[in-house]
Scaffold this motif. Structure first.
Motif, mmCIF file in Angstrom:
data_model
loop_
_atom_site.group_PDB
_atom_site.id
_atom_site.type_symbol
_atom_site.label_atom_id
_atom_site.label_comp_id
_atom_site.label_asym_id
_atom_site.label_seq_id
_atom_site.Cartn_x
_atom_site.Cartn_y
_atom_site.Cartn_z
ATOM 1 N N TRP A 37 0.789 -1.238 0.000
ATOM 2 C CA TRP A 37 0.000 0.000 0.000
ATOM 3 C C TRP A 37 0.815 1.279 0.000
ATOM 4 C CZ3 TRP A 37 -4.730 -0.832 -1.396
ATOM 5 C CH2 TRP A 37 -5.322 -2.066 -1.092
ATOM 6 N N TYR A 38 2.007 1.237 0.547
ATOM 7 C CA TYR A 38 2.760 2.475 0.700
ATOM 8 C C TYR A 38 4.105 2.359 -0.026
ATOM 9 C CZ TYR A 38 -0.931 3.195 4.125
ATOM 10 O OH TYR A 38 -2.155 3.322 4.724
ATOM 11 N N LEU A 39 5.184 2.618 0.653
ATOM 12 C CA LEU A 39 6.538 2.449 0.123
ATOM 13 C C LEU A 39 7.429 2.036 1.286
ATOM 14 C CD1 LEU A 39 6.867 5.723 -2.019
ATOM 15 C CD2 LEU A 39 6.655 3.402 -2.931
ATOM 16 N N HIS A 40 8.612 1.518 0.963
ATOM 17 C CA HIS A 40 9.539 1.166 2.029
ATOM 18 C C HIS A 40 10.899 1.784 1.719
ATOM 19 C CE1 HIS A 40 11.896 -1.266 4.880
ATOM 20 N NE2 HIS A 40 10.756 -1.288 5.549
ATOM 21 N N PRO A 41 11.573 2.348 2.740
ATOM 22 C CA PRO A 41 12.844 3.040 2.483
ATOM 23 C C PRO A 41 13.979 2.142 1.996
ATOM 24 C CG PRO A 41 12.386 2.915 4.847
ATOM 25 C CD PRO A 41 11.143 2.481 4.140
ATOM 26 N N SER A 42 13.802 0.824 2.066
ATOM 27 C CA SER A 42 14.847 -0.080 1.561
ATOM 28 C C SER A 42 14.866 -0.150 0.034
ATOM 29 C CB SER A 42 14.630 -1.492 2.124
ATOM 30 O OG SER A 42 13.398 -2.018 1.684
ATOM 31 N N TYR A 43 13.850 0.411 -0.631
ATOM 32 C CA TYR A 43 13.815 0.383 -2.096
ATOM 33 C C TYR A 43 15.008 1.145 -2.696
ATOM 34 C CZ TYR A 43 8.947 -1.321 -2.176
ATOM 35 O OH TYR A 43 7.799 -2.066 -2.036
ATOM 36 N N GLN A 44 15.468 0.682 -3.857
ATOM 37 C CA GLN A 44 16.539 1.369 -4.580
ATOM 38 C C GLN A 44 16.054 2.686 -5.184
ATOM 39 O OE1 GLN A 44 19.913 0.447 -4.983
ATOM 40 N NE2 GLN A 44 19.335 -0.918 -3.312
ATOM 41 N N LYS A 45 14.814 2.676 -5.689
ATOM 42 C CA LYS A 45 14.277 3.854 -6.369
ATOM 43 C C LYS A 45 13.566 4.758 -5.360
ATOM 44 C CE LYS A 45 15.109 2.690 -10.768
ATOM 45 N NZ LYS A 45 15.852 3.526 -11.713
ATOM 46 N N LYS A 46 14.264 5.761 -4.898
ATOM 47 C CA LYS A 46 13.657 6.714 -3.966
ATOM 48 C C LYS A 46 14.357 8.061 -4.111
ATOM 49 C CE LYS A 46 16.456 4.866 -0.139
ATOM 50 N NZ LYS A 46 16.938 3.609 -0.726
ATOM 51 N N ILE A 47 13.649 9.110 -3.754
ATOM 52 C CA ILE A 47 14.179 10.466 -3.899
ATOM 53 C C ILE A 47 14.701 10.996 -2.567
ATOM 54 C CG2 ILE A 47 13.605 12.849 -4.555
ATOM 55 C CD1 ILE A 47 11.499 11.686 -6.469
ATOM 56 N N ILE A 48 13.988 10.710 -1.485
ATOM 57 C CA ILE A 48 14.332 11.229 -0.161
ATOM 58 C C ILE A 48 15.193 10.224 0.602
ATOM 59 C CG2 ILE A 48 13.404 12.020 2.054
ATOM 60 C CD1 ILE A 48 12.762 13.939 -0.185
ATOM 61 N N ASN A 49 16.261 10.694 1.186
ATOM 62 C CA ASN A 49 17.153 9.850 1.981
ATOM 63 C C ASN A 49 16.471 9.477 3.309
ATOM 64 O OD1 ASN A 49 19.176 8.658 3.480
ATOM 65 N ND2 ASN A 49 20.713 10.221 3.026
ATOM 66 N N PRO A 50 16.186 8.194 3.534
ATOM 67 C CA PRO A 50 15.481 7.793 4.754
ATOM 68 C C PRO A 50 16.286 7.976 6.035
ATOM 69 C CG PRO A 50 16.141 5.857 3.502
ATOM 70 C CD PRO A 50 16.466 7.039 2.657
ATOM 71 N N LYS A 51 17.618 8.138 5.911
ATOM 72 C CA LYS A 51 18.454 8.304 7.107
ATOM 73 C C LYS A 51 18.072 9.559 7.889
ATOM 74 C CE LYS A 51 22.490 5.801 5.368
ATOM 75 N NZ LYS A 51 23.864 5.910 4.839
ATOM 76 N N LEU A 52 17.502 10.518 7.198
ATOM 77 C CA LEU A 52 17.070 11.751 7.858
ATOM 78 C C LEU A 52 15.998 11.494 8.909
ATOM 79 C CD1 LEU A 52 16.714 13.966 4.648
ATOM 80 C CD2 LEU A 52 18.549 14.128 6.342
ATOM 81 N N PHE A 53 15.293 10.364 8.768
ATOM 82 C CA PHE A 53 14.138 10.089 9.633
ATOM 83 C C PHE A 53 14.370 8.937 10.602
ATOM 84 C CE2 PHE A 53 12.825 11.937 5.637
ATOM 85 C CZ PHE A 53 12.046 13.009 6.054
ATOM 86 N N SER A 54 15.550 8.331 10.535
ATOM 87 C CA SER A 54 15.801 7.135 11.359
ATOM 88 C C SER A 54 15.781 7.439 12.859
ATOM 89 C CB SER A 54 17.132 6.490 10.977
ATOM 90 O OG SER A 54 18.188 7.425 11.123
ATOM 91 N N ARG A 55 16.067 8.674 13.246
ATOM 92 C CA ARG A 55 16.101 9.004 14.674
ATOM 93 C C ARG A 55 14.708 9.160 15.287
ATOM 94 N NH1 ARG A 55 17.224 13.867 12.008
ATOM 95 N NH2 ARG A 55 16.202 15.749 12.804
ATOM 96 N N PHE A 56 13.677 9.133 14.450
ATOM 97 C CA PHE A 56 12.316 9.349 14.964
ATOM 98 C C PHE A 56 11.589 8.053 15.316
ATOM 99 C CE2 PHE A 56 13.044 13.210 12.309
ATOM 100 C CZ PHE A 56 13.126 14.096 13.367
ATOM 101 N N GLU A 57 12.319 6.964 15.357
ATOM 102 C CA GLU A 57 11.804 5.670 15.813
ATOM 103 C C GLU A 57 10.439 5.332 15.231
ATOM 104 O OE1 GLU A 57 12.366 4.999 19.997
ATOM 105 O OE2 GLU A 57 14.524 5.179 19.727
#
Length: 267
Positions: free
Chosen positions: A139-159
């Motif tokens: 239904w959504y997306l997952h940050p492990s995908y290769q094709k993404k625009i936004i770096n998920p590391k920016l959000f990893s600290r928000f648990e």
């Protein structure tokens, strides 16, 4: 893929939980025809509705043969003169790429539907939408995908809310990217949920779609019955207020860097 009798189509480019169910009701009532939200029959998956394999395949390697074949099947099933579908999964698995290649621009409209990001994110958190990876895959997306625009590391600290926040920003960036990259091929119409659910906003939206006359407002739909805690709203508002986020600038940078959802691997 389609003959000269190809239908007029309206699709959405949106995240989940942004009002797509309500929008399908609005379009059905005012166009006086069927408007599909999400085809969920067993036989629909893989044919009219992307399944997990198609969703993951597109976001991992791009618009590959698996994805293109899905769109050939789906578009060949459009039989009426007008097809309206507010299925938010489509924009995350090649809708824009494949519509732009198979239909004349004047016959397709893409509604870029947005919602207040705090309320949008709170909805995912309240529903535990990112707790199970299969929900994110379908239904959504997952940050492990290769094709993404936004770096998920920016959000990893928000648990607990990090994945939901990343998804909100990723979809906003994708909306801006597609508008920038495909704006000359496909007609995009911007819509903000909080505006189009008011009488005056709905009227402006109706005119933006190219329609005249008075439109009607259907009741709200699919609202979360659980009250969202005030503390969650305040917490998300505090976090989002600290982000200097301009999806248009990010999309422009991705565009200049050569980012693409087209297939980058050999079949």
């Amino acid at each position: 893929i389609m003959t000269k009798a190809s239908p007029e189509t309206i699709f959405t480019l949106s995240a989940g939980r942004t009002g797509t169910a309500w929008l399908s009701d609005f379009l059905a009532v005012n166009f006086k025809c069927d408007a599909l939200h999400e085809p969920l029959g067993i036989e629909d998956f893989g044919n009219r509705m992307p399944d997990i394999k198609i969703m993951r395949s597109f976001n991992e390697t791009g618009n590959n043969a698996i994805v293109k074949n899905f769109w050939k099947r789906k578009l060949s099933m459009l039989t009426s003169n007008m097809h309206i579908e507010t299925n938010h999964t489509l924009g995350k698995c090649g809708l824009i790429e494949n519509i732009s290649h198979t239909q004349p621009a004047e016959k397709s409209k893409i509604i870029i539907l947005k919602r207040d990001i705090v309320r949008q994110c709170a909805s995912y958190v309240m529903r535990h939408d990112f707790v199970h990876i299969t929900t994110a895959w379908q239904w959504y997306l997952h940050p492990s995908y290769q094709k993404k625009i936004i770096n998920p590391k920016l959000f990893s600290r928000f648990e607990g809310i990090g994945l939901a926040l990343w998804y909100c920003y990723e979809m906003a960036a994708r909306q801006a990217y597609y508008k920038l990259y495909f704006g000359s091929k496909v007609k995009f119409i911007d819509a903000q949920l909080e505006d189009i659910t008011t009488p005056s906003g709905a009227q402006k939206f109706w005119q933006a779609i190219g329609q005249s006359g008075q439109c009607s407002l259907p009741p709200r739909k699919n609202e979360n019955r659980m009250q969202t805690p005030k503390e969650l709203i305040e917490h998300l508002a505090k976090i989002t207020s600290k982000f200097q986020f301009d999806p248009n600038i990010i999309a422009q940078q991705a565009f200049e860097d050569g980012f693409s959802f087209e297939n980058t691997q050999t079949a």
